[in-house]
Design an enzyme around this catalytic site. Structure first.
Site, PDB file in Angstrom:
ATOM      1  N   GLU A   1      -6.378   3.819  -6.053  1.00 28.48           N
ATOM      2  CA  GLU A   1      -7.868   3.995  -5.299  1.00 28.48           C
ATOM      3  C   GLU A   1      -8.479   5.130  -5.862  1.00 28.48           C
ATOM      4  O   GLU A   1      -7.779   6.246  -5.395  1.00 28.48           O
ATOM      5  CB  GLU A   1      -7.739   3.714  -4.101  1.00 28.48           C
TER       6      GLU A   1
ATOM      7  N   ASP B   1       0.917  -1.225  -0.039  1.00 30.17           N
ATOM      8  CA  ASP B   1       0.002   0.088   0.024  1.00 30.17           C
ATOM      9  C   ASP B   1       0.937   1.267  -0.023  1.00 30.17           C
ATOM     10  O   ASP B   1       1.827   1.173   0.819  1.00 30.17           O
ATOM     11  CB  ASP B   1      -0.848   0.005   1.280  1.00 30.17           C
TER      12      ASP B   1
ATOM     13  N   ASP C   1      -3.252   4.451  -2.200  1.00 28.71           N
ATOM     14  CA  ASP C   1      -4.473   4.831  -1.287  1.00 28.71           C
ATOM     15  C   ASP C   1      -5.013   6.281  -1.856  1.00 28.71           C
ATOM     16  O   ASP C   1      -4.184   7.190  -1.928  1.00 28.71           O
ATOM     17  CB  ASP C   1      -4.175   4.836   0.147  1.00 28.71           C
TER      18      ASP C   1
ATOM     19  N   HIS D   1     -11.257  -3.973   2.285  1.00 26.64           N
ATOM     20  CA  HIS D   1     -11.330  -3.733   3.808  1.00 26.64           C
ATOM     21  C   HIS D   1     -11.968  -2.777   3.939  1.00 26.64           C
ATOM     22  O   HIS D   1     -12.282  -2.387   5.212  1.00 26.64           O
ATOM     23  CB  HIS D   1      -9.774  -3.518   4.017  1.00 26.64           C
ATOM     24  N   ASP D   2     -12.606  -2.014   3.175  1.00 24.80           N
ATOM     25  CA  ASP D   2     -13.607  -0.863   3.384  1.00 24.80           C
ATOM     26  C   ASP D   2     -14.909  -1.109   3.021  1.00 24.80           C
ATOM     27  O   ASP D   2     -15.780  -0.197   3.150  1.00 24.80           O
ATOM     28  CB  ASP D   2     -12.919   0.494   2.408  1.00 24.80           C
TER      29      ASP D   2
END
Length: 560
Positions: free
Chosen positions: A256, A98, A199, A329-330
């Site tokens: 993302e 990440d 991210d 994960h979100d």
């Protein structure tokens, strides 16, 4: 279309805190991941995306980084991480890390310096502004509720934080800051990683002047997303990042990008523009949100889902590349959201896997998806850990007096902790995740739903996923075939084809718990065909109509 390893890969996301605990402290860690690499190798995945493992005070579960070149104490050491990379590479698996560079932690040394004085050399690494009329510099709302500005009395100014107040936004206008980030990326690439998941990378360019957001309802704060998503210099920054770092490595990048549409995605992923390989877009996971946003629940219409996926499949057919996901994960667990996590849990989980893995793009599996893990319903808000969930509950229940039961219902459906409950390895206490007390409770259904049981059962979701991954390696049409949709207006079944040279895939998906039927178009009748995969016992060959059982998925390979 050019061929690349990341187009042919299947990627598995690990959320380290919840994957496997090796030392009994209740927190998943890097040595724990190492013990489970054979499980992932057996599943067949090619690439592992590791959510952040960097030094962090853990305000937002590691997405608030205090040292980009070190490992979080809870998760292990740099030596552990280096062993993890070696063990992955030894098994022929790649690792992507990440990259969180829209913001850092307020405990990062850069920010500690930045807040000391207005003339500190690090002041301009962050976005500082004086207040306006005794209030914040503008009316932007944080993604995690409240103002996106935090007052700091040391210098009598405010700093911008689109997320938590412990996540100050980095100032990408500053070339020195950008160079620091490129050096840090090179540090990890030189260690041997294979790429980055970036991210909220399309937040790094803000509109000049940071103007107030439109606020017709006169709320205390308003969404300023149009001023910090896909901002004016975003393409310059991404191209510079490629020139300065990424071009020197055969690295994969996925950005993302909330708020990105198909036209923007073409710019971001066009290989000639040299920005990123693919993006995570959010359109399909916003379809069950009402006008009030994520927590405003509304039922999903299958025709909306079809419209969205078809738009992205067709839109990036010639230029760019899609990333394919239904949870991470979100996001809540996909079988609970798009399938039926009770009576038809196994069938609907397999159907959704078929849907995703037969599309054009790179599929992402989120840990536990391959065994059909479900959303969780904790009894009390006190059992939840996610900052977004807790802030929202506080605001709605404690400040605005809304009905706590109604608010809890939206948490059960959409809360991020649904995805973060520890991985269910076996039916022993805490699902075999830890010998201690888990940082977040394990879903109570671990006795029925766990990896040990799934690996032993030839008809499990796990073995079905193994087959989906294997088929992708055997059939070029799954990777490179063009996409077309059939019966777009049907609210019950999703049917599409993939075409490559003389072959065609016919993908049939029943999204309901009732029997349905598909009328086969004349041009597909009477052709030589075989079943590649199905989630029920299905007979090869078909006539003018194909009946579909609840949540049935069938994929036919047809020779034209």
């Amino acid at each position: 279309m050019k061929k690349h390893w990341w187009k042919e890969s299947v990627i598995y996301q690990i959320y380290p805190r919840s994957f496997m605990d090796s030392n009994g402290d209740g927190i998943g860690d890097i040595p724990g991941i190492i013990t489970k690499l054979d499980y992932l190798k057996e599943l067949g995945v090619d690439v592992i995306w590791l959510s952040p493992v960097y030094k962090s005070p853990n305000d937002d579960n590691g997405y608030d980084i205090s040292d980009y070149r070190d490992i979080m104490d809870d998760l292990g050491t740099m030596a552990d991480w280096e062993l993890l990379l070696k063990e992955m590479h030894d098994r022929g698996m790649k690792l992507i890390m990440d990259l969180v560079v829209n913001h850092s932690s307020d405990e990062h040394q850069w920010f500690v310096e930045s807040r000391k004085s207005k003339d500190n050399p690090y002041r301009d690494y962050y976005i500082w502004r004086p207040g306006k009329n005794g209030k914040e510099p503008n009316n932007w709302e944080s993604v995690f509720s409240g103002s996106s500005w935090q007052y700091d009395e040391t210098t009598d100014e405010y700093y911008l934080h689109i997320f938590s107040k412990k996540q100050p936004d980095l100032n990408w206008e500053n070339p020195k800051l950008r160079q620091e980030i490129y050096d840090m990326m090179q540090f990890w690439l030189d260690k041997g990683i294979d790429g980055f998941r970036m991210d909220v990378i399309n937040f790094i360019s803000k509109v000049d002047g940071l103007p107030d957001a439109p606020n017709p309802e006169g709320k205390p704060y308003a969404s300023g997303s149009q001023f910090f998503m896909n901002g004016p210099k975003i393409h310059d920054y991404l191209q510079e990042m490629s020139r300065e770092v990424l071009d020197r490595y055969n690295a994969m990048t996925v950005g993302e990008m909330p708020g990105a549409n198909v036209e923007l995605a073409k710019l971001y992923t066009d290989e000639d523009r040299n920005e990123v390989n693919m993006i995570f877009q959010f359109e399909h996971v916003d379809l069950d949100s009402g006008p009030g946003g994520k927590w405003d629940l509304r039922p999903l219409k299958l025709t909306d889902l079809k419209k969205s996926f078809t738009k992205w499949q067709m839109g990036l057919e010639e230029i760019g590349w899609n990333s394919l996901y239904l949870n991470n994960h979100d996001q809540p667990r996909m079988v609970s959201r798009f399938g039926d996590d009770k009576e038809f849990r196994v069938e609907s989980a397999k159907m959704l896997g078929t849907f995703l893995h037969m599309l054009k793009g790179t599929p992402y599996i989120y840990q536990g998806e391959e065994i059909g893990m479900t959303n969780v319903r904790f009894d009390s808000i006190d059992e939840y850990k996610d900052i977004e969930t807790l802030n929202m509950y506080n605001e709605k229940v404690k400040q605005n007096g809304e009905d706590p039961e109604k608010v809890m219902e939206s948490i059960y459906v959409k809360g991020r902790d649904n995805a973060r409950t520890p991985f269910q390895w076996d039916n022993s206490e805490h699902g075999g995740f830890t010998t201690g007390t888990p940082w977040l409770q394990v879903n109570p259904n671990y006795k029925e739903i766990n990896a040990s049981q799934a690996v032993k059962d030839d008809n499990s979701i796990y073995h079905y996923y193994r087959k989906l991954i294997q088929l992708r390696k055997e059939h070029q049409i799954i990777v490179h075939g063009s996409y077309d949709i059939l019966v777009p207006e049907d609210e019950n079944i999703y049917v599409y084809t993939r075409t490559l040279e003389s072959q065609k895939l016919l993908v049939l998906l029943n999204f309901t718990n009732e029997e349905q039927s598909f009328d086969v178009p004349a041009d597909l009748q009477g052709k030589k065909n075989e079943i590649l995969i199905s989630n029920y016992e299905a007979s090869a060959g078909y006539g003018s109509a194909i009946p579909l059982r609840p949540y049935e998925a069938i994929v036919y390979l047809i020779q034209n």
